[in-house]
Design a protein around this motif. Sequence first.
Motif, PDB file in Angstrom:
ATOM      1  N   LYS A  52      15.986  29.479 -38.925  1.00  0.00           N
ATOM      2  CA  LYS A  52      16.721  30.463 -39.711  1.00  0.00           C
ATOM      3  C   LYS A  52      15.709  31.262 -40.525  1.00  0.00           C
ATOM      4  CE  LYS A  52      20.803  27.599 -40.080  1.00  0.00           C
ATOM      5  NZ  LYS A  52      21.734  26.929 -40.979  1.00  0.00           N
ATOM      6  N   PHE A  53      15.937  32.571 -40.649  1.00  0.00           N
ATOM      7  CA  PHE A  53      15.003  33.447 -41.339  1.00  0.00           C
ATOM      8  C   PHE A  53      15.764  34.601 -41.959  1.00  0.00           C
ATOM      9  CE2 PHE A  53      12.351  37.282 -41.220  1.00  0.00           C
ATOM     10  CZ  PHE A  53      11.284  36.866 -41.997  1.00  0.00           C
ATOM     11  N   LYS A  54      15.445  34.896 -43.204  1.00  0.00           N
ATOM     12  CA  LYS A  54      16.008  36.080 -43.861  1.00  0.00           C
ATOM     13  C   LYS A  54      14.846  36.957 -44.312  1.00  0.00           C
ATOM     14  CE  LYS A  54      20.399  34.217 -45.217  1.00  0.00           C
ATOM     15  NZ  LYS A  54      21.379  34.053 -46.275  1.00  0.00           N
ATOM     16  N   ASN A  55      14.912  38.202 -43.929  1.00  0.00           N
ATOM     17  CA  ASN A  55      13.840  39.147 -44.205  1.00  0.00           C
ATOM     18  C   ASN A  55      13.733  39.450 -45.705  1.00  0.00           C
ATOM     19  OD1 ASN A  55      11.801  40.881 -43.612  1.00  0.00           O
ATOM     20  ND2 ASN A  55      13.120  42.550 -42.914  1.00  0.00           N
ATOM     21  N   LYS A  56      12.520  39.590 -46.179  1.00  0.00           N
ATOM     22  CA  LYS A  56      12.182  40.040 -47.542  1.00  0.00           C
ATOM     23  C   LYS A  56      12.572  39.071 -48.648  1.00  0.00           C
ATOM     24  CE  LYS A  56      12.792  44.807 -46.136  1.00  0.00           C
ATOM     25  NZ  LYS A  56      13.605  45.997 -46.266  1.00  0.00           N
ATOM     26  N   THR A  57      13.080  37.896 -48.349  1.00  0.00           N
ATOM     27  CA  THR A  57      13.461  36.956 -49.408  1.00  0.00           C
ATOM     28  C   THR A  57      12.584  35.718 -49.431  1.00  0.00           C
ATOM     29  OG1 THR A  57      15.042  35.827 -47.980  1.00  0.00           O
ATOM     30  CG2 THR A  57      15.862  37.670 -49.296  1.00  0.00           C
ATOM     31  N   TYR A 108      12.830  33.312 -47.337  1.00  0.00           N
ATOM     32  CA  TYR A 108      13.614  32.181 -46.853  1.00  0.00           C
ATOM     33  C   TYR A 108      13.367  31.973 -45.365  1.00  0.00           C
ATOM     34  CZ  TYR A 108      17.632  29.434 -45.325  1.00  0.00           C
ATOM     35  OH  TYR A 108      18.438  28.462 -44.766  1.00  0.00           O
ATOM     36  N   LYS A 109      12.912  30.791 -45.027  1.00  0.00           N
ATOM     37  CA  LYS A 109      12.844  30.388 -43.625  1.00  0.00           C
ATOM     38  C   LYS A 109      13.026  28.882 -43.556  1.00  0.00           C
ATOM     39  CE  LYS A 109       7.826  30.617 -43.603  1.00  0.00           C
ATOM     40  NZ  LYS A 109       6.673  31.187 -42.953  1.00  0.00           N
TER      41      LYS A 109
END
Length: 102
Positions: free
Chosen positions: A76-81, A83-84
């Motif tokens: 799972k990955f969220k851009n610019k935060t 979070y991975k």
Amino acid sequence: MVYAVVRAGGRQEKVEVGSIVVLDRLKAAAGEKVQLPAVLLVDGDTVTTDADKLAKVSVTAEVVGNSRGPKIVIQKFKNKTGYKKRQGHRQDLTRVKVTGIK
């Protein structure tokens, strides 16, 4: 030709006598006999789907052994935060050989 569709591990599998099927892990050791509930029975041209008649049908199988499935990687990955998250999973499986459909 006689075959049955059995319910095993939340799925349905088409089985014949002598076929080896991979199911979710069963609480049985290698060499033990297990009963699988039938959902459909086909005997030549006769197709049985009636629940009362299927209650009398017994599909017996012998446990060949236990194994584990392939490794599945969940990412799972969220851009610019920043979070991975990475996680893995291997499913526990049981191989059974169908010995009889009556």
